[in-house]
Design an enzyme around this catalytic site. Structure first.
Site, PDB file in Angstrom:
ATOM      1  NE  ARG A 125     -10.011  -1.304  -4.419  1.00 40.03           N
ATOM      2  CZ  ARG A 125      -9.530  -0.918  -3.255  1.00 40.03           C
ATOM      3  NH1 ARG A 125      -8.471  -1.513  -2.736  1.00 40.03           N
ATOM      4  NH2 ARG A 125     -10.115   0.047  -2.589  1.00 40.03           N
ATOM      5  CG  PHE A 131      -1.995   0.936   1.286  1.00 44.30           C
ATOM      6  CD1 PHE A 131      -3.025   0.868   0.354  1.00 44.30           C
ATOM      7  CD2 PHE A 131      -2.050   1.919   2.259  1.00 44.30           C
ATOM      8  CE1 PHE A 131      -4.086   1.764   0.394  1.00 44.30           C
ATOM      9  CE2 PHE A 131      -3.108   2.820   2.310  1.00 44.30           C
ATOM     10  CZ  PHE A 131      -4.120   2.744   1.368  1.00 44.30           C
ATOM     11  CG  ASP A 166      -1.192  -2.850   6.318  1.00 46.69           C
ATOM     12  OD1 ASP A 166      -2.322  -3.173   6.752  1.00 46.69           O
ATOM     13  OD2 ASP A 166      -0.936  -1.704   5.914  1.00 46.69           O
ATOM     14  CE1 TYR A 219     -10.260   2.735   6.067  1.00 46.48           C
ATOM     15  CE2 TYR A 219      -9.438   3.470   8.187  1.00 46.48           C
ATOM     16  CZ  TYR A 219      -9.256   3.291   6.830  1.00 46.48           C
ATOM     17  OH  TYR A 219      -8.067   3.656   6.259  1.00 46.48           O
ATOM     18  CE  LYS A 220      -8.977  -0.128   3.949  1.00 46.42           C
ATOM     19  NZ  LYS A 220      -7.521  -0.189   3.808  1.00 46.42           N
TER      20      LYS A 220
HETATM   21  C1  LIG Z   1      -6.738   0.868   4.105  1.00 45.91           C
HETATM   22  C2  LIG Z   1      -5.305   0.557   4.300  1.00 45.91           C
HETATM   23  C3  LIG Z   1      -4.517   1.353   5.141  1.00 45.91           C
HETATM   24  C4  LIG Z   1      -5.110   2.570   5.806  1.00 45.91           C
HETATM   25  O1  LIG Z   1      -4.194   3.346   6.458  1.00 45.91           O
HETATM   26  P1  LIG Z   1      -4.710   4.570   7.357  1.00 45.91           P
HETATM   27  O2  LIG Z   1      -3.508   5.062   8.017  1.00 45.91           O
HETATM   28  O3  LIG Z   1      -5.735   4.034   8.298  1.00 45.91           O
HETATM   29  O4  LIG Z   1      -5.320   5.578   6.440  1.00 45.91           O
HETATM   30  C5  LIG Z   1      -3.214   0.983   5.336  1.00 45.91           C
HETATM   31  N1  LIG Z   1      -2.689  -0.102   4.735  1.00 45.91           N
HETATM   32  C6  LIG Z   1      -3.414  -0.879   3.897  1.00 45.91           C
HETATM   33  C7  LIG Z   1      -2.813  -2.090   3.262  1.00 45.91           C
HETATM   34  C8  LIG Z   1      -4.751  -0.563   3.650  1.00 45.91           C
HETATM   35  O5  LIG Z   1      -5.475  -1.316   2.828  1.00 45.91           O
END
Ligand SMILES: *Cc1c(COP(=O)(O)O)cnc(C)c1O
Length: 422
Positions: free
Chosen positions: A382, A128, A207, A232-233
């Site tokens: 997606r 990410f 992660d 939040y996912k």
């Molecule tokens: C959604 C997501 C994040 C989100 O990071 P925030 O700091 O909460 O904005 C981080 N890593 C991955 C792989 C994600 O999918």
């Protein structure tokens, strides 16, 4: 045998779904809305809606500061322990705090300090972007002491596992990856990579943002060291709800939180002039937790615990297989490519399609058809399947809308428009 390609088959799959009743535990205010974005922002559990009123009025309004001693102080760890059950952690190994990016910063800094003399951080191009930025930032802060090695994925879909393992050496301090890739949905073999990294003495940081709540994760069996993840996912914790972090018990005493704030102090109300970290996972707190957002994570987590990860994973895999079959039958010849792994054990809970006209198709889906997927540049769509509430019928209808938008040319009038949040 391929599934019959009609709506009544979708309905019969829903009828036979052992998790079907969980859909009613969520708020659906727009009948007919096809929400395929639970992997970006999960839906609102009805219990959360109810709790929000009680929490604000009673705990904040009535009880005021007394609430800190009536459960607020324990909240990050109590909810952390529940999330831990979803990912195979033990009690006392997970805490809710801050955002995923900030927790990543804390754990990357702590891990690098634990491997002095090693200067390589290993990751790959599927990670990410925020994770890559944080790695750069930490390296900068430590005097550019570390080099970040980005291994390429040969097809942009599959994680380059063999290539990553080949790059592990005695100079590697840390291997860090997104367990489920945000674009393709590829899922790494956590145990295999963790073991390979341990063989050269490196630490591993996972992660779990796109895994938690929909993908099988067993941190203990995999002998994972440290991890972060988002709530939040698939956990349905609400927009910007605080993230979580995992530190295996054996490492907790030796890892130092670089944001050494009072909430991680061993005796915060002693107001000592000297920092002395709490003995366990609490040392990874920094400042005062966002209590309202933290508390509102709990009902979503409870629902998933009740449904059970094995059932959720089974349904998720079935739904993506179904999506794949529908794609092959209705969309393959219309220029849509399937950009997620085909094999269920290497796949998260979203499916990615690419198309030359992905952006106008995405906009037409949203504005003409009430379908919400998301768009990722340059040409990816997606579709998140949240097994706790997504139905087979929704998947079927989404595919039909995609086909119609393309074959009727409905997308053509969206070719010059740009979205803000996609
Ligand atoms: C959604 C997501 C994040 C989100 O990071 P925030 O700091 O909460 O904005 C981080 N890593 C991955 C792989 C994600 O999918």
């Amino acid at each position: 045998m391929p599934a019959p390609m009609d709506l009544s088959h979708a309905k019969s799959l829903d009828h036979a779904d052992p998790l079907k009743s969980y859909r009613e535990r969520f708020y659906h205010s727009e009948p007919g809305l096809l929400y395929m974005d639970g992997n970006s922002l999960g839906k609102l559990p009805l219990e959360t809606l109810e709790l929000s009123q009680r929490l604000v009025q009673q705990q904040w309004g009535d009880r005021l500061i007394r609430s800190w001693n009536e459960g607020w102080l324990e909240l990050p760890q109590r909810i952390g322990d529940k999330i831990g059950q979803l990912v195979g952690a033990r009690q006392g190994e997970v805490i809710v705090a801050d955002s995923t990016s900030i927790n990543l910063f804390k754990l990357v800094s702590a891990a690098l300090s634990l491997r002095p003399g090693r200067s390589k951080i290993l990751t790959d191009t599927l990670n990410f972007p925020s994770d890559l930025y944080i790695l750069e930032g930490v390296s900068q802060m430590m005097g550019k002491s570390h080099s970040i090695q980005l291994v390429d994925s040969h097809d942009g879909v599959h994680g380059p596992e063999d290539e990553l393992i080949a790059q592990l050496d005695s100079n590697t301090a840390l291997l860090t990856l997104s367990h489920t890739v945000y674009k393709s949905g590829y899922v790494y073999d956590m145990k295999r990579l963790t073991q390979a990294a341990h063989e050269v003495g490196a630490l591993v940081l996972w992660d779990l943002s796109h895994s938690t709540g929909a993908v099988a994760v067993d941190l203990h069996t995999s002998q994972a060291d440290i991890a972060v993840g988002c709530t939040y996912k698939y956990l349905n914790g609400g927009p910007g709800s605080p993230a979580f972090m995992f530190v295996k018990e054996a490492l907790q005493a030796s890892l130092q939180n670089p944001i050494s704030g009072w909430m991680g102090h061993q005796d915060l109300f002693a107001f000592s002039k000297v920092y002395s970290p709490a003995p366990g996972i609490k040392r990874f707190l920094a400042g005062t937790p966002a209590i309202v957002s933290t508390a509102l994570i709990e009902p979503g987590v409870d629902i998933l615990l009740e449904a059970g990860i094995p059932a959720l994973v089974e349904k998720s895999q079935k739904q993506i297989d179904y999506f794949y079959e529908l794609w092959a039958y209705f969309l393959k010849d219309l220029g849509f490519q399937f950009e997620s792994p085909r094999e269920a054990q290497y796949r998260g809970s979203h499916a990615t399609l690419s198309h030359e006209q992905a952006l106008p198709i995405d906009l037409a889906l949203i504005h003409e058809k009430g379908v919400i997927p998301d768009f990722r540049a340059p040409h990816y769509l997606r579709f998140g399947m949240a097994p706790i509430y997504t139905s087979f019928e929704e998947i079927y209808l989404t595919i039909q809308h995609l086909k119609e938008i393309y074959t009727t040319g409905m997308y053509l009038s969206y070719q010059d428009k740009k979205p803000s949040v996609t």
